[in-house]
Motif scaffolding. Sequence first.
Motif, PDB file in Angstrom:
ATOM      1  N   TRP A 173       0.845  -1.212   0.000  1.00  0.00           N
ATOM      2  CA  TRP A 173       0.000   0.000   0.000  1.00  0.00           C
ATOM      3  C   TRP A 173       0.880   1.263   0.000  1.00  0.00           C
ATOM      4  CZ3 TRP A 173      -0.296   3.631   4.101  1.00  0.00           C
ATOM      5  CH2 TRP A 173      -1.242   4.638   3.890  1.00  0.00           C
ATOM      6  N   ARG A 174       0.444   2.211  -0.815  1.00  0.00           N
ATOM      7  CA  ARG A 174       1.125   3.510  -0.856  1.00  0.00           C
ATOM      8  C   ARG A 174       0.091   4.617  -0.717  1.00  0.00           C
ATOM      9  NH1 ARG A 174       3.510   2.641  -6.715  1.00  0.00           N
ATOM     10  NH2 ARG A 174       4.843   0.892  -6.155  1.00  0.00           N
ATOM     11  N   PRO A 175       0.280   5.544   0.201  1.00  0.00           N
ATOM     12  CA  PRO A 175      -0.611   6.704   0.187  1.00  0.00           C
ATOM     13  C   PRO A 175      -0.328   7.508  -1.089  1.00  0.00           C
ATOM     14  CG  PRO A 175       1.195   7.022   1.742  1.00  0.00           C
ATOM     15  CD  PRO A 175       1.319   5.623   1.216  1.00  0.00           C
ATOM     16  N   PRO A 202      -3.174   2.177  -8.321  1.00  0.00           N
ATOM     17  CA  PRO A 202      -3.495   0.816  -7.843  1.00  0.00           C
ATOM     18  C   PRO A 202      -2.938   0.512  -6.457  1.00  0.00           C
ATOM     19  CG  PRO A 202      -2.829   0.770 -10.149  1.00  0.00           C
ATOM     20  CD  PRO A 202      -2.634   2.173  -9.696  1.00  0.00           C
ATOM     21  N   HIS A 203      -1.716   0.967  -6.174  1.00  0.00           N
ATOM     22  CA  HIS A 203      -1.129   0.670  -4.864  1.00  0.00           C
ATOM     23  C   HIS A 203      -1.851   1.403  -3.725  1.00  0.00           C
ATOM     24  CE1 HIS A 203       2.526  -1.817  -5.473  1.00  0.00           C
ATOM     25  NE2 HIS A 203       2.503  -1.321  -6.705  1.00  0.00           N
ATOM     26  N   SER A 204      -2.550   2.496  -4.039  1.00  0.00           N
ATOM     27  CA  SER A 204      -3.216   3.272  -2.984  1.00  0.00           C
ATOM     28  C   SER A 204      -4.492   2.604  -2.479  1.00  0.00           C
ATOM     29  CB  SER A 204      -3.529   4.687  -3.480  1.00  0.00           C
ATOM     30  OG  SER A 204      -2.322   5.340  -3.817  1.00  0.00           O
ATOM     31  N   ALA A 224      -2.444  -3.837  -4.445  1.00  0.00           N
ATOM     32  CA  ALA A 224      -1.343  -4.069  -5.400  1.00  0.00           C
ATOM     33  C   ALA A 224      -0.075  -4.392  -4.616  1.00  0.00           C
ATOM     34  CB  ALA A 224      -1.120  -2.842  -6.275  1.00  0.00           C
ATOM     35  N   VAL A 225       0.701  -5.316  -5.146  1.00  0.00           N
ATOM     36  CA  VAL A 225       1.955  -5.705  -4.471  1.00  0.00           C
ATOM     37  C   VAL A 225       3.086  -5.818  -5.487  1.00  0.00           C
ATOM     38  CG1 VAL A 225       0.891  -6.921  -2.527  1.00  0.00           C
ATOM     39  CG2 VAL A 225       1.328  -8.179  -4.644  1.00  0.00           C
ATOM     40  N   ASP A 226       4.293  -5.468  -5.041  1.00  0.00           N
ATOM     41  CA  ASP A 226       5.511  -5.631  -5.840  1.00  0.00           C
ATOM     42  C   ASP A 226       6.343  -6.692  -5.135  1.00  0.00           C
ATOM     43  OD1 ASP A 226       4.694  -3.592  -7.507  1.00  0.00           O
ATOM     44  OD2 ASP A 226       5.905  -2.052  -6.534  1.00  0.00           O
ATOM     45  N   ILE A 227       6.549  -7.837  -5.802  1.00  0.00           N
ATOM     46  CA  ILE A 227       7.129  -9.000  -5.107  1.00  0.00           C
ATOM     47  C   ILE A 227       8.064  -9.804  -6.008  1.00  0.00           C
ATOM     48  CG2 ILE A 227       5.114  -9.268  -3.615  1.00  0.00           C
ATOM     49  CD1 ILE A 227       4.229 -11.568  -5.436  1.00  0.00           C
ATOM     50  N   PHE A 252       3.813  -4.981 -18.010  1.00  0.00           N
ATOM     51  CA  PHE A 252       5.088  -4.276 -18.162  1.00  0.00           C
ATOM     52  C   PHE A 252       6.062  -4.448 -17.006  1.00  0.00           C
ATOM     53  CE2 PHE A 252       1.886  -1.941 -20.582  1.00  0.00           C
ATOM     54  CZ  PHE A 252       2.412  -2.171 -21.839  1.00  0.00           C
ATOM     55  N   GLU A 253       5.568  -4.926 -15.879  1.00  0.00           N
ATOM     56  CA  GLU A 253       6.427  -5.086 -14.697  1.00  0.00           C
ATOM     57  C   GLU A 253       6.195  -6.479 -14.124  1.00  0.00           C
ATOM     58  OE1 GLU A 253       5.208  -1.831 -12.180  1.00  0.00           O
ATOM     59  OE2 GLU A 253       6.326  -0.389 -13.378  1.00  0.00           O
ATOM     60  N   TRP A 254       7.180  -7.365 -14.266  1.00  0.00           N
ATOM     61  CA  TRP A 254       6.997  -8.758 -13.832  1.00  0.00           C
ATOM     62  C   TRP A 254       6.725  -8.853 -12.336  1.00  0.00           C
ATOM     63  CZ3 TRP A 254      10.324 -10.160 -10.079  1.00  0.00           C
ATOM     64  CH2 TRP A 254      11.576  -9.540 -10.016  1.00  0.00           C
ATOM     65  N   TRP A 255       7.126  -7.856 -11.544  1.00  0.00           N
ATOM     66  CA  TRP A 255       7.015  -7.904 -10.080  1.00  0.00           C
ATOM     67  C   TRP A 255       5.673  -7.384  -9.551  1.00  0.00           C
ATOM     68  CZ3 TRP A 255      10.448  -4.828 -12.891  1.00  0.00           C
ATOM     69  CH2 TRP A 255      10.080  -3.492 -13.023  1.00  0.00           C
ATOM     70  N   HIS A 256       4.838  -6.800 -10.413  1.00  0.00           N
ATOM     71  CA  HIS A 256       3.617  -6.119  -9.949  1.00  0.00           C
ATOM     72  C   HIS A 256       2.372  -6.995 -10.167  1.00  0.00           C
ATOM     73  CE1 HIS A 256       1.005  -2.474  -9.335  1.00  0.00           C
ATOM     74  NE2 HIS A 256       0.190  -3.253 -10.035  1.00  0.00           N
ATOM     75  N   PHE A 257       1.547  -7.120  -9.114  1.00  0.00           N
ATOM     76  CA  PHE A 257       0.308  -7.898  -9.176  1.00  0.00           C
ATOM     77  C   PHE A 257      -0.829  -7.118  -8.511  1.00  0.00           C
ATOM     78  CE2 PHE A 257       3.758 -10.877  -9.540  1.00  0.00           C
ATOM     79  CZ  PHE A 257       3.328 -11.778 -10.502  1.00  0.00           C
TER      80      PHE A 257
HETATM   81 ZN   LIG Z   1       3.591  -2.087  -8.256  1.00  0.00          ZN
END
Ligand SMILES: [Zn+2]
Length: 229
Positions: free
Chosen positions: A79-81, A126-128, A132-135, A195-200
Motif C-alpha cells: 500500500w502507498r498513500p 493501484p497501490h493506494s 497491489a503488491v511488488d514482489i 510491463f512489470e513482472w514484479w507487480h500484481f
Molecule cells: Zn507495483
Amino acid sequence: MATIRENPIFRIVWQQTPIQECGEPMIDLSKFNFVLDPVYFKQGISNSPVCFVREQVAHKLQRVQDNLGRYRLKIWDTWRPRSLQAKLYDYYRSKLAFEHPDWDKLRLDEEMTIFVARPDINLIPPHSTGGAVDITLVDQNGKELDMGTDFDHFGPEAASLYFESQQQERSAEICSNRRLLRSAMSAEGFRFDEFEWWHFDFGNQCWAAAFGYSFAIYDEISEPLHTSI
Ligand SMILES: [Zn+2]
Ligand SMILES: C[C@@H](N)C(=O)N[C@H](C)C(=O)O
C-alpha cells in the motif's frame, strides 16, 4: 531504452471501472512470515517501513507462499498513500530525465505512464487501494530467483513475457522463474502486470478491468486506520 506502448484502451477502461468498496480492513504483513524488504523506505522515499495490504490480499499471499513449498515471497512494496505515489513519480521522472537528456516532456510522460501510475487527483493509483503488491521469489537461503531484471528496471526487459521470445543463455531459466511466480499468483486470482513482472493486482480497478468484472472492490485508502490483526 526502446519505447514500449501501453494499450491506451485498457488504460481508459480500468480508470473508469466503477468501485463498490467492500470495507475490508488493512493488515500489516509483519504478522506473516514473508521476507519483507521495503525498498522505498530504504531509499528514503517512504517514511514508513510497514507493509500494509487488504486482509484478503494478505491471506492470498500466504496461500501462494504455502503452495510454493521451497520458495518464499519477498515483498518490496504494498500500500502507498497518494503522497508517496507522487514522490515516487517525481523521483523516477527526474531519474529518467537525467538518464535521457534527449527526451522531451511528451516522451518522458509516455515512459512514466507505463512504469509508475500517475498520482493525479482524478485517478486512483493501484497501490493506494491496498490491492497491489511488488514482489519476487527467494530460495531457502534468501537468494532471489533470477527474474532477468532488478526491481523497478524501467525498460522492455521488465515486461512479464519479454524473455519468452528471447534466445539468450539465461532466457529459459528467467522464463521458468517468472512463470512460477505468475502461475502461483494467478491461482489465487491476482492479475499480473504486462510491463512489470514484479507487480500484481487484486480487488482494484486494474484487476476488475482485466478480468471483465463490472466493479472493483477496493477504493483508495488514505490511511490504514481500520487495521485487522
Ligand atoms: Zn507495483
Ligand atoms: C513504481 C513501480 N514499482 C510500480 O508499482 N508501478 C506501478 C505501475 C504503479 O505505480 O502502480
